[in-house]
Enzyme design. Structure first.
Site, PDB file in Angstrom:
ATOM      1  N   CYS A 131      -0.148   4.079   2.386  1.00  0.00           N
ATOM      2  CA  CYS A 131       0.157   3.776   3.790  1.00  0.00           C
ATOM      3  C   CYS A 131       1.662   3.857   4.047  1.00  0.00           C
ATOM      4  CB  CYS A 131      -0.380   2.400   4.167  1.00  0.00           C
ATOM      5  SG  CYS A 131      -2.187   2.277   4.067  1.00  0.00           S
ATOM      6  N   CYS A 171       0.851  -1.192   0.000  1.00  0.00           N
ATOM      7  CA  CYS A 171       0.000   0.000   0.000  1.00  0.00           C
ATOM      8  C   CYS A 171       0.888   1.244   0.000  1.00  0.00           C
ATOM      9  CB  CYS A 171      -0.929   0.011   1.211  1.00  0.00           C
ATOM     10  SG  CYS A 171      -1.997   1.482   1.260  1.00  0.00           S
TER      11      CYS A 171
END
EC number: 1.11.1.28
Length: 181
Positions: free
Chosen positions: A133, A130
């Site tokens: 993230c 991700c």
């Protein structure tokens, strides 16, 4: 089981993984808690039961019960967040402006220093791919005082643990044994 056991189980063609696992297990760039928690969270995120058991056995004596729980929680909550926010980032549009409406209370009260929890979340986010993230957690840990070298060490741990898990899964599927290299 231990890290040594994992190394023994790796096929000969994964010698680099054995060497990386050894050097990272003895790394002094991170605090003992940061290193141990990064290994544990990364093992859980790598989804291999043997790797998880071996790494938890190796590091549970280094971590307080609260820190062990926090490392597990980092893997759990990032398992949720990494999927959700990867979707938001990939699709963009309205979703970026909508509340997630997912409970993430552990992020606010992880039971350990916030910096350590963020570092473990960064490692798991790297494994789970991700980008949003990874960027967010990297920013928090750098602003919290960790150096680029410390961040890199955590991601090197994540990469190595994940590669060990994938290699052991592949070796088991193919019937490769350490001597078969």
């Amino acid at each position: 089981m231990s890290i040594e056991t994992l190394k023994e189980r790796l096929p000969d063609y994964a010698k680099d993984l054995k060497l990386n696992l050894s050097s990272l297990a003895n790394d002094i760039t991170l605090s003992p808690q940061q290193l141990a928690g990064t290994f544990v969270a990364s093992a859980i995120a790598s989804r291999n039961a043997d790797v998880t058991r071996a790494i938890v056995a190796e590091y549970e004596s280094v971590l307080s019960p609260q820190a062990l729980t926090a490392a597990k929680a980092a893997a759990a909550i990032m398992g949720l967040n990494n999927i959700y926010y990867r979707f938001v980032h990939m699709v963009e549009g309205d979703y970026a402006h909508m509340p997630a409406r997912l409970r993430m209370n552990v992020i606010g009260r992880p039971g350990v220093e916030k910096l350590d929890f963020e570092l473990w979340s960064l490692a798991v986010s790297a494994i789970n791919g991700c980008g949003m993230c990874v960027e967010s957690h990297e920013k928090v840990v750098r602003e919290g005082g960790l150096s680029a070298e410390q961040v890199q060490t955590a991601v090197r741990v994540a990469a190595t643990v994940h590669a060990v898990a994938a290699t052991l899964d592949g070796a088991a599927a193919l019937g490769d044994h350490p001597a078969a290299g």
